[in-house]
Scaffold this active site. Structure first.
Site, PDB file in Angstrom:
ATOM      1  N   ASP A  35       0.853  -1.193   0.000  1.00 26.02           N
ATOM      2  CA  ASP A  35       0.000   0.000   0.000  1.00 26.02           C
ATOM      3  C   ASP A  35       0.887   1.242   0.000  1.00 26.02           C
ATOM      4  OD1 ASP A  35      -3.214   0.512   0.988  1.00 26.02           O
ATOM      5  OD2 ASP A  35      -1.810   2.199   1.091  1.00 26.02           O
ATOM      6  N   ILE A  36       0.474   2.233  -0.779  1.00 26.64           N
ATOM      7  CA  ILE A  36       1.280   3.452  -0.923  1.00 26.64           C
ATOM      8  C   ILE A  36       1.256   4.297   0.346  1.00 26.64           C
ATOM      9  CG2 ILE A  36      -0.499   5.025  -1.838  1.00 26.64           C
ATOM     10  CD1 ILE A  36       1.595   5.728  -4.042  1.00 26.64           C
ATOM     11  N   ASN A  97     -12.897  -3.447   2.157  1.00 24.96           N
ATOM     12  CA  ASN A  97     -13.907  -2.394   2.225  1.00 24.96           C
ATOM     13  C   ASN A  97     -14.764  -2.443   0.964  1.00 24.96           C
ATOM     14  OD1 ASN A  97     -12.833  -1.308   4.666  1.00 24.96           O
ATOM     15  ND2 ASN A  97     -11.184  -0.391   3.474  1.00 24.96           N
ATOM     16  N   GLU A 105     -12.364   3.264  -1.296  1.00 26.64           N
ATOM     17  CA  GLU A 105     -11.859   4.376  -2.118  1.00 26.64           C
ATOM     18  C   GLU A 105     -11.591   3.954  -3.548  1.00 26.64           C
ATOM     19  OE1 GLU A 105      -8.424   5.905  -0.123  1.00 26.64           O
ATOM     20  OE2 GLU A 105      -9.573   6.441   1.666  1.00 26.64           O
ATOM     21  N   VAL A 106     -11.058   2.777  -3.711  1.00 22.87           N
ATOM     22  CA  VAL A 106     -10.694   2.316  -5.059  1.00 22.87           C
ATOM     23  C   VAL A 106     -11.681   1.230  -5.490  1.00 22.87           C
ATOM     24  CG1 VAL A 106      -8.899   1.282  -6.484  1.00 22.87           C
ATOM     25  CG2 VAL A 106      -8.260   2.827  -4.618  1.00 22.87           C
ATOM     26  N   HIS A 110     -10.192  -5.449  -3.542  1.00 24.05           N
ATOM     27  CA  HIS A 110      -8.880  -5.675  -2.933  1.00 24.05           C
ATOM     28  C   HIS A 110      -9.037  -6.082  -1.483  1.00 24.05           C
ATOM     29  CE1 HIS A 110      -9.962  -1.415  -2.565  1.00 24.05           C
ATOM     30  NE2 HIS A 110      -9.334  -1.405  -1.412  1.00 24.05           N
TER      31      HIS A 110
HETATM   32  P1  AMP Z   1      -9.890   1.268   0.201  1.00 20.92           P
HETATM   33  O1  AMP Z   1     -10.325   2.421   1.063  1.00 20.92           O
HETATM   34  O2  AMP Z   1     -10.132  -0.062   0.843  1.00 20.92           O
HETATM   35  O3  AMP Z   1     -10.464   1.367  -1.206  1.00 20.92           O
HETATM   36  O4  AMP Z   1      -8.321   1.389   0.113  1.00 20.92           O
HETATM   37  C1  AMP Z   1      -7.599   1.799  -1.000  1.00 20.92           C
HETATM   38  C2  AMP Z   1      -6.138   1.703  -0.640  1.00 20.92           C
HETATM   39  O5  AMP Z   1      -5.378   1.878  -1.824  1.00 20.92           O
HETATM   40  C3  AMP Z   1      -5.651   2.767   0.362  1.00 20.92           C
HETATM   41  O6  AMP Z   1      -5.106   2.102   1.500  1.00 20.92           O
HETATM   42  C4  AMP Z   1      -4.587   3.536  -0.420  1.00 20.92           C
HETATM   43  O7  AMP Z   1      -3.500   3.944   0.371  1.00 20.92           O
HETATM   44  C5  AMP Z   1      -4.176   2.528  -1.484  1.00 20.92           C
HETATM   45  N1  AMP Z   1      -3.625   3.079  -2.713  1.00 20.92           N
HETATM   46  C6  AMP Z   1      -4.134   4.077  -3.461  1.00 20.92           C
HETATM   47  N2  AMP Z   1      -3.358   4.298  -4.539  1.00 20.92           N
HETATM   48  C7  AMP Z   1      -2.342   3.399  -4.470  1.00 20.92           C
HETATM   49  C8  AMP Z   1      -1.211   3.120  -5.294  1.00 20.92           C
HETATM   50  N3  AMP Z   1      -0.955   3.805  -6.408  1.00 20.92           N
HETATM   51  N4  AMP Z   1      -0.367   2.127  -4.907  1.00 20.92           N
HETATM   52  C9  AMP Z   1      -0.596   1.429  -3.776  1.00 20.92           C
HETATM   53  N5  AMP Z   1      -1.656   1.641  -2.972  1.00 20.92           N
HETATM   54  C10 AMP Z   1      -2.507   2.633  -3.302  1.00 20.92           C
END
Ligand code: AMP
Length: 127
Positions: A35-36, A97, A105-106, A110
């Protein structure tokens, strides 16, 4: 089930090689990367390569091969990190999530694998 997959999401772009990632493990159907913005000393994301939005979407529409590959990859990352309780490791938490309530968020399915410090109780009580 009506999921529309947004192929411009950041994990789709990672899978296409358009932006870099810190890969931990790659298998036929699965990618695991750091994770970034790590919340814990170990914070690995595990994603299927296929276009699934949430856990339930993946569970409903992924092939048995994708599901088996993904599940084995999660276990293999735990082994690689040395966090399996069965090996004397400290343990971990797996979180996925989904949607608004889950604060996703994404919009590409995942799992978060979190470890490396005490994590407290599973969910905070409501204020
Ligand atoms: P979620 O809230 O479960 O959708 O979490 C999304 C996760 O993706 C967060 O913990 C972010 O820090 C992570 N994230 C977003 N962009 C990147 C990226 N480019 N590389 C690695 N992790 C990322």
């Amino acid at each position: 089930m009506a999921y529309a997959y947004d192929d411009q999401n950041i994990f789709a772009r990672i899978l296409r090689g358009e932006i870099p990632n810190s890969t931990v493990l790659e298998t036929e159907h699965t990618l695991a990367f750091n994770d970034i913005a790590p919340q814990t000393p170990h914070h690995v994301l595990v994603i299927p390569k296929g276009p699934y939005v949430t856990y339930d979407h993946f569970a409903a529409e992924a092939s048995d091969a994708e599901i088996a590959d993904f599940t084995r990859a999660v276990g293999e990352v735990c082994r690689m990190l040395g966090i399996r309780p069965g090996d004397g490791g400290e343990g971990y938490r797996v979180i996925s999530n989904a949607g608004e309530t889950g604060v996703q968020e994404v919009p590409h399915y995942h799992l978060h694998i979190l470890s490396g410090r005490p994590l407290g109780r599973m969910v905070k009580k409501a204020d």
